[in-house]
Design an enzyme around this catalytic site. Structure first.
Site, short mmCIF file in Angstrom:
data_model
loop_
_atom_site.label_atom_id
_atom_site.label_comp_id
_atom_site.label_asym_id
_atom_site.label_seq_id
_atom_site.Cartn_x
_atom_site.Cartn_y
_atom_site.Cartn_z
N GLU A 262 0.88 -1.17 0.00
CA GLU A 262 0.00 0.00 0.00
C GLU A 262 0.91 1.21 0.00
O GLU A 262 1.51 1.56 1.02
CB GLU A 262 -0.92 -0.04 1.23
CG GLU A 262 -2.12 0.88 1.10
CD GLU A 262 -1.90 2.20 1.78
OE1 GLU A 262 -1.57 3.17 1.05
OE2 GLU A 262 -2.04 2.29 3.00
N CYS A 296 -2.30 8.77 2.92
CA CYS A 296 -2.16 8.39 1.51
C CYS A 296 -3.47 8.58 0.76
O CYS A 296 -3.48 8.71 -0.47
CB CYS A 296 -1.69 6.95 1.40
SG CYS A 296 -2.72 5.79 2.30
#
Length: 493
Positions: A262, A296
């Site tokens: 990720e 993010c």
């Protein structure tokens, strides 16, 4: 103030400062330590043992030795451990929230929200543990029976980032426990305290010694390097920057490790002219300012249809002006510090370059004077489409606004990035939502919603934002391997 200081000192005294290996907290093999600081003040909070490569291998030894027995543990027993973990984290919500605020900087209200979000991964995967289904069927030609079962992939290296100290740990540890995998957890050196307390809590919940090992360290490569060269390790799950993720993928190739990555993001927040602008501003505030923009999934580029750009930008800037920076423990604080001085310098460099390229500052635009690493909540208008700030992950409280004319142009601008994690669409037209979401290259789409992460939903990106999914039923799949057994059909002729 004295009461707050006493409460913080009492909490820090509860946090283990050693390495958790085979169920015991111990010093580093060389006696090394590192310090954890409060980004709101720069003052040292705690000194932790700094794991060496030798310690990392000792942690893998412990994980490997109990892998077989842990895999055979009844799913219901693993589920109950996760459920007790959920209950204990929830009971200790104020401890976890304050600890996150101290080491990461986010306001207490946000930290409390992360406790709820992070704990939910434990509850979700406690329920999924007993639903790790296989299948049994007759082969098409009728000569064999097909038995498909899922097995734990094996010992895992879990590397978590600094921005969500609890949720990123539970999002990885939860499915690993559910699947029957053992783990070596390497928290970020900037915010390891929450992981230390979480590991202790899981031990209290009944997790057997050696299943979860924690090796906090000032050297990330000193931990990952030797572990990923060891054939006993079978998976690595990493949340962090794309450059580091690429290097880990290269390292993982040598032993053909299962990987979940990720990585970075550059989320577009698309506002069409038919959107409810007040709701769009609310969503923009949530998508941009969660975690001070240090996420993010944070909205990174605000793409606004030209006919409503001025009105949206004015309302957005007014909302940002109303925010108050300060230490997260202060009751009226809505924006905490950035994680360190380097992060603040990077954010300001992007703002300065954007202004030099022609952007105008609607509000903010500068560091905050005084202690800590604070930056003013900032909105930039008229940002050129080729500005660096639109191509970079800002990771701070800065919102650059640029415009588009048509739906096709909005899609092209959204896709003009090597990243593909989160995206946001604001429009009253549900058909437009389907058209745009099918054409934009992102793993997550928020439609008239500024926060969409949920333990029950698969989280992950495409392109250089990574591979694999965390959360949802898909999150459990990441920690299992599929085995097929072909059985001669007793009725076949």
């Amino acid at each position: 103030m004295a009461e707050t200081a006493a409460r913080e000192a009492e909490l820090l005294a509860k946090v283990p400062t050693g390495l958790l290996i085979n169920g015991e907290w111990r010093d580093a093999s060389d006696g090394g330590t590192f310090e954890v600081a409060d980004p709101a003040t720069g003052k040292v909070l705690a000194t932790l043992a700094s794991a060496t490569s030798e310690d990392a291998l000792a942690a893998l030894d412990a994980a490997d030795k109990v892998q077989a027995s842990w895999a055979r543990t009844a799913p219901r027993e693993r589920a109950e451990i996760l459920r007790r973990g959920f209950e204990l984290v929830t009971e200790r919500a104020e401890d976890f929230a304050l600890l996150m605020t101290m080491e990461m900087g986010k306001p207490l209200a946000e930290s409390r929200g992360e406790v709820v979000y992070g704990a939910e991964f434990l509850r979700w995967f406690s329920e999924e543990t007993v639903r790790d289904y296989g299948r049994y069927l007759t082969s098409p030609e009728g000569k064999n029976k097909i038995l498909v079962q899922r097995k734990p992939v094996g010992p895992c290296l879990l590397i978590t980032p600094w921005n969500f100290p609890l949720a990123m740990a539970t999002r990885k540890v939860g499915p690993a426990i559910a699947a029957g995998c053992t783990m070596v957890l390497k928290p970020a050196k900037l915010t390891p305290l929450t992981s230390q307390l979480f590991a202790q809590t899981m031990m209290e919940a009944g997790l057997p010694a050696g299943v979860l090992n924690v090796v906090s360290s000032k050297s990330a490569s000193g931990i990952s390097g030797p572990l990923m060269k060891d054939s006993r390790l079978r998976k690595v799950s990493f949340t962090g920057s794309t450059p580091v993720g690429k290097q880990l993928l290269k390292d993982a190739a040598n032993n053909v490790l299962r990987t979940s990555m990720e990585l970075g993001g550059n989320a577009p927040f698309i506002v069409f002219e038919d959107a409810d602008l007040d709701k769009a501003v609310q969503g923009a505030m949530a998508a941009k300012m969660r975690n001070m923009g240090e996420a993010c999934t944070a909205a990174n580029r605000f793409l606004v249809q030209a006919s409503v750009a001025e009105e949206f930008t004015t309302k957005f800037a007014d909302a940002m002006k109303a925010l108050k920076t300060g230490r997260g423990t202060e009751a009226d604080t809505t924006v905490g510090p950035l994680i360190d001085g380097g992060a603040r310098d990077d954010v300001h460099a992007l703002v300065t370059a954007a202004v030099e390229a022609g952007a105008t500052v609607s509000t903010g635009g500068a560091p905050v004077d005084g202690d800590g690493y604070f930056y003013q909540p900032t909105v930039l208008a008229n940002v050129p489409n080729d500005a660096d700030i639109l191509r970079s992950e800002i990771f701070g409280p800065v919102a650059p606004v640029t415009t588009f004319e048509t739906e096709e142009q909005a899609i092209a601008l959204a896709n003009a990035s090597e990243y593909g994690l989160a995206s946001y669409i604001y429009s009253r037209d549900v058909n437009r939502m389907f058209r745009v979401s099918e054409q934009i290259e992102f793993g997550l789409v928020g439609y008239n919603a500024g926060v969409i992460s949920n333990a029950a939903a698969p989280f992950g990106g495409v392109k250089q934002s990574g591979m694999g999914r965390e959360g949802g039923a898909e999150g459990l799949d990441e920690y299992t391997t599929v085995q097929y057994i072909g059985i001669a059909d007793p009725y076949a002729k």
